[in-house]
Design an enzyme around this catalytic site. Structure first.
Site, mmCIF file in Angstrom:
data_model
loop_
_atom_site.group_PDB
_atom_site.id
_atom_site.type_symbol
_atom_site.label_atom_id
_atom_site.label_comp_id
_atom_site.label_asym_id
_atom_site.label_seq_id
_atom_site.Cartn_x
_atom_site.Cartn_y
_atom_site.Cartn_z
ATOM 1 N N CYS A 141 0.872 -1.182 0.000
ATOM 2 C CA CYS A 141 0.000 0.000 0.000
ATOM 3 C C CYS A 141 0.902 1.222 0.000
ATOM 4 C CB CYS A 141 -0.932 0.011 1.207
ATOM 5 S SG CYS A 141 -2.014 1.455 1.271
ATOM 6 N N HIS A 198 -2.443 -5.124 -10.297
ATOM 7 C CA HIS A 198 -3.266 -4.055 -10.868
ATOM 8 C C HIS A 198 -3.587 -4.342 -12.316
ATOM 9 C CE1 HIS A 198 -3.062 -0.912 -7.669
ATOM 10 N NE2 HIS A 198 -1.998 -1.618 -7.321
ATOM 11 N N GLU A 232 -10.255 -0.319 -5.299
ATOM 12 C CA GLU A 232 -9.194 -1.026 -4.584
ATOM 13 C C GLU A 232 -9.688 -2.373 -4.079
ATOM 14 O OE1 GLU A 232 -5.686 0.035 -1.344
ATOM 15 O OE2 GLU A 232 -7.227 1.513 -1.845
ATOM 16 N N GLY A 292 -1.796 2.068 -7.072
ATOM 17 C CA GLY A 292 -2.544 2.277 -8.307
ATOM 18 C C GLY A 292 -1.938 3.380 -9.153
#
Length: 276
Positions: free
Chosen positions: A78, A155, A204, A216
């Site tokens: 993160c 992603h 997310e 992202g």
């Protein structure tokens, strides 16, 4: 016994941080698991956050950061939380995560994070079967031919004319849980607005629509660079604000942006049916 916490955010992506590194020798923590994380993250009956962050001692870095999404699932990386933890630590730090070691350094512009190198291998995303990750031959309604990349977590990025015209509340969870992505996936819709500028919205994994997603922003910038749409330094603007992303010549990604401490408090684990 009450447990102390710090509430923080990076561009509106918010966290509850629990510090189990030994700085508070009188504070013991219950076992942090999916149930505990989801209980604290609940915005109606808990403290409320997108992610619960647990700091622990590490043999590989200065400390270890574990990341639990609002649904209780533990994830690998993160970016916004890394900046928040870098601010809390107050000095440069090598941070162990499930996605690998990252380095957070306070700067005049906030916190810079060395996120490591991206992977485009289909089995590193991972995907359920082999395909070209640079222009995936798949589509979900108007979202077509995405690029997939792992920047510590998985992603998929769609480049569109107007990210705000996409019904992410409906398409986001549909794509996140598609069998093509065995570990689920973070869903990004982005528009390139200049050689150094991208507009981005993110669904997310395990948290839903978010005001900002650091990984992202990294994944989307790298995807745009890989396709030759932008230069190697870009500003990615999310609903919560901008992040600066650089893809260095050595392959490493550097993300720079702000982080904020909102408040500190404490809670009784017994209120959540937990015992120490």
């Amino acid at each position: 016994m009450r447990i102390e916490f710090t509430k923080m955010h990076g561009l509106g992506n918010d966290f509850v941080v629990l510090d189990a590194r030994g700085a508070n020798p009188g504070q013991a923590l219950p076992a942090v698991d999916a149930t505990f994380a989801a209980a604290l993250a609940d915005r109606h009956t808990g403290i409320g956050c997108d992610q619960l962050i647990l700091l622990e001692p590490s043999d590989l870095g200065d400390f270890r950061m574990r990341i639990f999404n609002a649904d209780g699932s533990e994830v690998e990386a993160c970016g916004n939380a890394t900046r928040a933890v870098g601010l809390l630590h107050g000095a440069a730090a090598r941070i162990e995560t499930l996605g690998g070691l990252v380095i957070a350094t306070p700067t005049g512009g906030g916190i810079s994070v060395e996120m490591g190198k991206p992977s485009f291998d289909w089995n590193a995303i991972p995907l359920a079967y082999a395909m070209d990750t640079h222009a995936m031959p798949v589509a979900w309604e108007e979202l077509v031919n995405p690029i997939a990349v792992n920047v510590g977590n998985p992603h998929v990025i769609f480049f569109v004319e107007d990210p705000h015209a996409i019904d992410m509340a409906r398409l986001g969870p549909l794509i996140e849980t598609d069998p093509l992505f065995p570990d689920r996936v973070n869903v990004n819709v982005a528009a390139v607005t200049a050689r150094d500028a991208i507009t981005l919205r993110v669904w997310e994994r395990g948290a839903g629509l978010t005001r900002a997603c650091g990984t992202g922003a990294c994944a989307t910038a790298i995807g745009a660079m890989k396709r030759g749409l932008v230069d190697r330094r870009v500003t990615v603007t999310l609903p919560g604000g901008p992040l600066a992303i650089e893809w260095r010549e050595d392959g490493g990604i550097v993300m720079t942006g702000p982080a904020t401490e909102s408040f500190r408090g404490s809670f009784d684990p017994a209120h959540y049916g937990l015992a120490i």
